[in-house]
Design a protein around this motif. Structure first.
Motif, PDB file in Angstrom:
ATOM      1  N   LEU A   1     -23.187  26.442  -7.321  1.00 39.59           N
ATOM      2  CA  LEU A   1     -24.149  25.622  -7.825  1.00 39.59           C
ATOM      3  C   LEU A   1     -25.070  25.618  -9.016  1.00 39.59           C
ATOM      4  O   LEU A   1     -25.520  24.628  -9.556  1.00 39.59           O
ATOM      5  N   GLU A   2     -25.332  26.856  -9.403  1.00 36.84           N
ATOM      6  CA  GLU A   2     -26.003  27.062 -10.718  1.00 36.84           C
ATOM      7  C   GLU A   2     -25.358  26.374 -11.983  1.00 36.84           C
ATOM      8  O   GLU A   2     -24.137  26.381 -12.119  1.00 36.84           O
ATOM      9  N   GLY A   3     -26.198  25.374 -12.407  1.00 34.91           N
ATOM     10  CA  GLY A   3     -25.790  24.650 -13.867  1.00 34.91           C
ATOM     11  C   GLY A   3     -25.170  23.238 -13.648  1.00 34.91           C
ATOM     12  O   GLY A   3     -24.476  22.758 -14.386  1.00 34.91           O
ATOM     13  N   THR A   4     -24.917  22.962 -12.169  1.00 35.61           N
ATOM     14  CA  THR A   4     -24.139  21.878 -11.881  1.00 35.61           C
ATOM     15  C   THR A   4     -25.074  20.599 -11.833  1.00 35.61           C
ATOM     16  O   THR A   4     -24.810  19.595 -11.662  1.00 35.61           O
ATOM     17  N   GLY A   5     -26.315  20.934 -11.757  1.00 32.10           N
ATOM     18  CA  GLY A   5     -27.357  19.936 -11.487  1.00 32.10           C
ATOM     19  C   GLY A   5     -28.052  19.643 -10.346  1.00 32.10           C
ATOM     20  O   GLY A   5     -28.816  18.994  -9.813  1.00 32.10           O
ATOM     21  N   VAL A   6     -26.975  20.304  -9.050  1.00 28.83           N
ATOM     22  CA  VAL A   6     -27.603  20.441  -7.684  1.00 28.83           C
ATOM     23  C   VAL A   6     -28.392  21.740  -7.434  1.00 28.83           C
ATOM     24  O   VAL A   6     -27.955  22.947  -8.158  1.00 28.83           O
ATOM     25  N   PRO A   7     -29.546  21.818  -7.027  1.00 30.12           N
ATOM     26  CA  PRO A   7     -30.328  22.803  -6.902  1.00 30.12           C
ATOM     27  C   PRO A   7     -29.463  23.964  -6.010  1.00 30.12           C
ATOM     28  O   PRO A   7     -28.931  23.619  -4.993  1.00 30.12           O
ATOM     29  N   SER A   8     -29.590  25.301  -6.395  1.00 31.43           N
ATOM     30  CA  SER A   8     -28.783  26.276  -5.851  1.00 31.43           C
ATOM     31  C   SER A   8     -29.431  26.607  -4.311  1.00 31.43           C
ATOM     32  O   SER A   8     -28.626  26.974  -3.305  1.00 31.43           O
ATOM     33  N   ASP A   9     -30.949  26.001  -4.322  1.00 32.53           N
ATOM     34  CA  ASP A   9     -31.137  26.385  -2.906  1.00 32.53           C
ATOM     35  C   ASP A   9     -30.922  25.360  -1.807  1.00 32.53           C
ATOM     36  O   ASP A   9     -31.299  25.067  -0.700  1.00 32.53           O
ATOM     37  N   ALA A  10     -30.220  24.205  -2.416  1.00 34.95           N
ATOM     38  CA  ALA A  10     -29.453  23.123  -1.357  1.00 34.95           C
ATOM     39  C   ALA A  10     -28.857  23.729  -0.511  1.00 34.95           C
ATOM     40  O   ALA A  10     -28.638  23.326   0.811  1.00 34.95           O
ATOM     41  N   VAL A  11     -28.430  25.243  -0.268  1.00 33.29           N
ATOM     42  CA  VAL A  11     -27.463  25.820   0.870  1.00 33.29           C
ATOM     43  C   VAL A  11     -28.265  27.040   0.966  1.00 33.29           C
ATOM     44  O   VAL A  11     -28.601  27.928   0.242  1.00 33.29           O
ATOM     45  N   GLN A  12     -28.839  27.129   2.193  1.00 31.36           N
ATOM     46  CA  GLN A  12     -29.666  28.244   2.532  1.00 31.36           C
ATOM     47  C   GLN A  12     -28.980  28.665   3.996  1.00 31.36           C
ATOM     48  O   GLN A  12     -28.534  28.211   4.867  1.00 31.36           O
ATOM     49  N   LEU A  13     -29.284  30.257   3.943  1.00 31.72           N
ATOM     50  CA  LEU A  13     -28.879  30.894   5.168  1.00 31.72           C
ATOM     51  C   LEU A  13     -30.305  31.514   5.714  1.00 31.72           C
ATOM     52  O   LEU A  13     -30.855  32.184   5.134  1.00 31.72           O
ATOM     53  N   VAL A  14     -30.455  31.176   7.019  1.00 31.92           N
ATOM     54  CA  VAL A  14     -31.590  31.615   7.679  1.00 31.92           C
ATOM     55  C   VAL A  14     -31.684  33.116   7.687  1.00 31.92           C
ATOM     56  O   VAL A  14     -30.614  33.651   8.140  1.00 31.92           O
ATOM     57  N   PRO A  15     -32.631  33.759   7.363  1.00 32.94           N
ATOM     58  CA  PRO A  15     -32.737  35.293   7.237  1.00 32.94           C
ATOM     59  C   PRO A  15     -32.685  35.749   8.503  1.00 32.94           C
ATOM     60  O   PRO A  15     -33.127  35.268   9.574  1.00 32.94           O
ATOM     61  N   GLY A  16     -32.060  37.016   8.776  1.00 37.69           N
ATOM     62  CA  GLY A  16     -32.185  37.748   9.967  1.00 37.69           C
ATOM     63  C   GLY A  16     -31.112  37.624  10.938  1.00 37.69           C
ATOM     64  O   GLY A  16     -30.369  36.449  10.900  1.00 37.69           O
ATOM     65  N   THR A  17     -30.845  38.373  12.170  1.00 41.98           N
ATOM     66  CA  THR A  17     -29.878  38.148  12.955  1.00 41.98           C
ATOM     67  C   THR A  17     -30.270  37.922  14.619  1.00 41.98           C
ATOM     68  O   THR A  17     -29.424  37.889  15.402  1.00 41.98           O
ATOM     69  N   SER A  18     -31.778  38.252  14.532  1.00 40.69           N
ATOM     70  CA  SER A  18     -32.263  38.008  16.026  1.00 40.69           C
ATOM     71  C   SER A  18     -32.436  36.656  16.512  1.00 40.69           C
ATOM     72  O   SER A  18     -32.346  35.821  15.770  1.00 40.69           O
ATOM     73  N   ARG A  19     -32.724  36.765  17.803  1.00 38.70           N
ATOM     74  CA  ARG A  19     -32.973  35.499  18.393  1.00 38.70           C
ATOM     75  C   ARG A  19     -34.260  34.909  17.954  1.00 38.70           C
ATOM     76  O   ARG A  19     -34.556  33.569  17.952  1.00 38.70           O
ATOM     77  N   GLU A  20     -35.225  35.733  17.402  1.00 39.07           N
ATOM     78  CA  GLU A  20     -36.478  35.433  16.882  1.00 39.07           C
ATOM     79  C   GLU A  20     -36.229  34.366  15.642  1.00 39.07           C
ATOM     80  O   GLU A  20     -36.827  33.443  15.493  1.00 39.07           O
ATOM     81  N   SER A  21     -35.177  34.614  14.783  1.00 37.53           N
ATOM     82  CA  SER A  21     -35.040  33.908  13.560  1.00 37.53           C
ATOM     83  C   SER A  21     -34.634  32.556  13.865  1.00 37.53           C
ATOM     84  O   SER A  21     -34.875  31.393  13.194  1.00 37.53           O
ATOM     85  N   VAL A  22     -33.843  32.303  15.166  1.00 40.95           N
ATOM     86  CA  VAL A  22     -33.414  30.982  15.739  1.00 40.95           C
ATOM     87  C   VAL A  22     -34.615  30.220  16.189  1.00 40.95           C
ATOM     88  O   VAL A  22     -34.740  29.263  15.633  1.00 40.95           O
ATOM     89  N   LYS A  23     -35.565  30.834  16.817  1.00 39.62           N
ATOM     90  CA  LYS A  23     -36.791  30.282  17.262  1.00 39.62           C
ATOM     91  C   LYS A  23     -37.590  29.815  16.041  1.00 39.62           C
ATOM     92  O   LYS A  23     -38.141  28.577  16.139  1.00 39.62           O
ATOM     93  N   HIS A  24     -37.668  30.677  15.059  1.00 39.36           N
ATOM     94  CA  HIS A  24     -38.542  30.033  13.721  1.00 39.36           C
ATOM     95  C   HIS A  24     -37.649  28.932  13.302  1.00 39.36           C
ATOM     96  O   HIS A  24     -38.470  27.854  12.853  1.00 39.36           O
ATOM     97  N   LEU A  25     -36.417  28.701  13.163  1.00 36.17           N
ATOM     98  CA  LEU A  25     -35.785  27.725  12.857  1.00 36.17           C
ATOM     99  C   LEU A  25     -35.992  26.310  13.671  1.00 36.17           C
ATOM    100  O   LEU A  25     -36.190  25.171  13.240  1.00 36.17           O
ATOM    101  N   MET A  26     -36.152  26.732  14.954  1.00 33.13           N
ATOM    102  CA  MET A  26     -36.204  25.555  16.119  1.00 33.13           C
ATOM    103  C   MET A  26     -37.683  25.162  15.958  1.00 33.13           C
ATOM    104  O   MET A  26     -37.867  24.063  16.604  1.00 33.13           O
ATOM    105  N   ARG A  27     -38.608  25.666  15.508  1.00 32.30           N
ATOM    106  CA  ARG A  27     -40.009  25.017  15.476  1.00 32.30           C
ATOM    107  C   ARG A  27     -40.634  25.228  14.135  1.00 32.30           C
ATOM    108  O   ARG A  27     -41.809  24.973  13.906  1.00 32.30           O
ATOM    109  N   ALA A  28     -39.680  24.907  13.163  1.00 35.31           N
ATOM    110  CA  ALA A  28     -40.127  24.680  11.645  1.00 35.31           C
ATOM    111  C   ALA A  28     -40.364  23.181  11.583  1.00 35.31           C
ATOM    112  O   ALA A  28     -39.977  22.680  10.639  1.00 35.31           O
ATOM    113  N   ARG A  29     -41.065  22.586  12.414  1.00 34.38           N
ATOM    114  CA  ARG A  29     -41.387  21.024  12.266  1.00 34.38           C
ATOM    115  C   ARG A  29     -42.313  21.033  11.012  1.00 34.38           C
ATOM    116  O   ARG A  29     -43.208  21.717  10.775  1.00 34.38           O
ATOM    117  N   GLY A  30     -42.008  20.111  10.199  1.00 31.70           N
ATOM    118  CA  GLY A  30     -42.439  19.676   8.802  1.00 31.70           C
ATOM    119  C   GLY A  30     -41.679  20.248   7.548  1.00 31.70           C
ATOM    120  O   GLY A  30     -42.139  19.902   6.582  1.00 31.70           O
TER     121      GLY A  30
END
Length: 433
Positions: free
Chosen positions: A170-199
């Protein structure tokens, strides 16, 4: 998850939020060019991706994972070519963003338009299929959304490599490279943070089995689009053509038994049971299917095992099916309403009144008349790719293509219009003052 890991998640989520603002107004030409760049990069980086995937596969084998699940996890140069081809297909689809859903000129001269806009940051939680990483990212990008991806820990190395390749492309295409993100971590806690990231995250879409979906629905503070669980039924009406009914049932159960639109239950009207069941049970047995039946079904074959209450609720995803004889169409509908998951139901009948009544009474995302349940699919419906099949009623229902990954906003254009004093209109809206 440690404080450091939580801060890392928030850093990624904030970057996704910022990228969403830059991605939303981009024209189709920029997004399509970016998707083609992603497809090309995936093919060019196939060796790197396969190497990362080999680590996941080796770890899965060491953990005793079944060969079926390992096959779903595995990537090869040929599979990566197919994934890249799917990205190019998404690029070729119409862009829903900016489409006018409805519009008119009001009596006061204001021009009113309801237009499609991206949802924003879309979190996707899914199980061990790394192809979903690319499919979901491509669909989100095309619809102007940022993808926050949380695959299973079993595919972490594969997903890390895939996201890295896509971000670099995506670099240099005009689309932000941050448009695709991988949630860091492999624990269940990382899933919970995603589920509670309201806002920070606008909506979550879980893709996987019932336990995953239920966990996300019950624990999230972020709005959830519920997808996937499929306890689908085929009802064979008294007026069915027996040969057609057998063919549809066998196809719905055995064409691909491990998917959400495969049939898990069949119901047969008592008036046609003696003609239908011997042929159907023989055809299912020939395909290796175990039938879990009620007393009236078991009377037709010693191969039928006794159905329990759990069987009526079961999403087997295997060569098993539950079966019951019913005395009326309404009894079949009552069974579906009690035990079904709201995914897809089918009726086989030559009676138009029966078909119309079944369609009117069954409350599922899709209802088939004389067709296999296996047709509930975005590509089969002509939508192109899909993010999943929604079984809920709010926002989206059924196969979710690109339009379902958008919301709408109203654009009102005037010529210096001012609101005057008028008597309040009847109603309960906040503007009735």
């Amino acid at each position: 998850m440690s404080d450091h890991e939580r801060e890392e998640f928030l850093r990624v989520a904030r970057r996704a939020r910022e990228a969403a603002a830059g991605l939303a107004p981009l024209p189709r030409s920029v997004k399509d060019a970016a998707l083609h760049a992603v497809a090309d990069a995936l093919v060019a980086s196939a060796a790197e991706i396969v190497k990362a995937n080999a680590s996941d596969v080796a770890r899965a084998r060491d953990n005793g994972t079944s060969e079926y699940m390992i096959d779903r996890l595995s990537l090869s140069p040929e599979r990566i070519e197919a994934i890249a081809a799917a990205v190019r297909q998404v690029a070729a689809l119409p862009d829903p963003v900016g489409e006018t859903v409805r519009g008119n000129v009001l009596p006061n001269g204001l021009e009113l338009r309801q237009v499609r806009v991206p949802l924003g940051v879309v979190g996707i939680i899914y199980e061990g299929r790394p192809n979903v990483t690319v499919d979901a990212a491509a669909l989100c990008l095309k619809s102007g959304n940022v993808a926050m991806l949380r695959g299973s820990s079993s595919a972490f190395d594969s997903n890390t490599a895939l996201v890295g390749v896509m971000q670099a492309a995506l670099e240099g295409t005009g689309v932000p490279s941050d448009a695709v993100q991988l949630v860091p971590g492999t624990s269940r806690e990382s899933v919970k943070h995603l589920m509670r990231a309201r806002g920070l995250v606008d909506v979550l879409i879980p893709r996987g089995g019932a336990s995953l979906i239920n966990s996300v629905v019950e624990e999230s503070t972020v709005p959830v689009i519920e997808t996937g669980v499929g306890n689908c039924s085929v009802y064979v009406d008294a007026a069915a053509d027996v040969d057609m009914a057998v063919d549809i049932l066998v196809n719905a159960k055995t064409q691909r038994p491990s998917v959400c639109n495969a049939a898990e239950t069949f119901l047969v009207h008592a008036d046609i049971a003696d003609a239908f069941l011997p042929a159907a049970l023989a055809a299912l047995k020939a395909k290796g299917v175990t039938v879990h039946g009620d007393e009236r079904v078991r009377a037709h074959s010693p191969d039928v095992v006794e159905a329990t209450e759990d069987d009526w609720y079961a999403e087997y995803l295997s060569l098993d099916i539950a079966a019951r004889v019913v005395d009326t169409l309404d009894e079949a509908v009552a069974h579906i309403r009690r035990y079904g998951s709201g995914h897809t139901e089918a009726i086989v009948t030559t009676s138009q009144p029966a078909a119309k009544r079944f369609v009117a009474l069954v409350d599922s995302a899709a209802v088939m008349v004389n067709a296999s349940t296996r047709f509930t699919d975005g590509e089969e419906f002509g939508f192109g790719a899909e993010i999943g099949i929604s079984t809920q009623k709010l926002h989206a229902r059924g196969p979710m293509g690109l339009p379902e990954l958008t919301s709408t906003k109203y654009v009102v254009t005037g010529e210096g219009h001012l609101k005057g004093e008028t008597p309040p209109a009847p109603g309960i809206g906040c503007s009735n003052a």
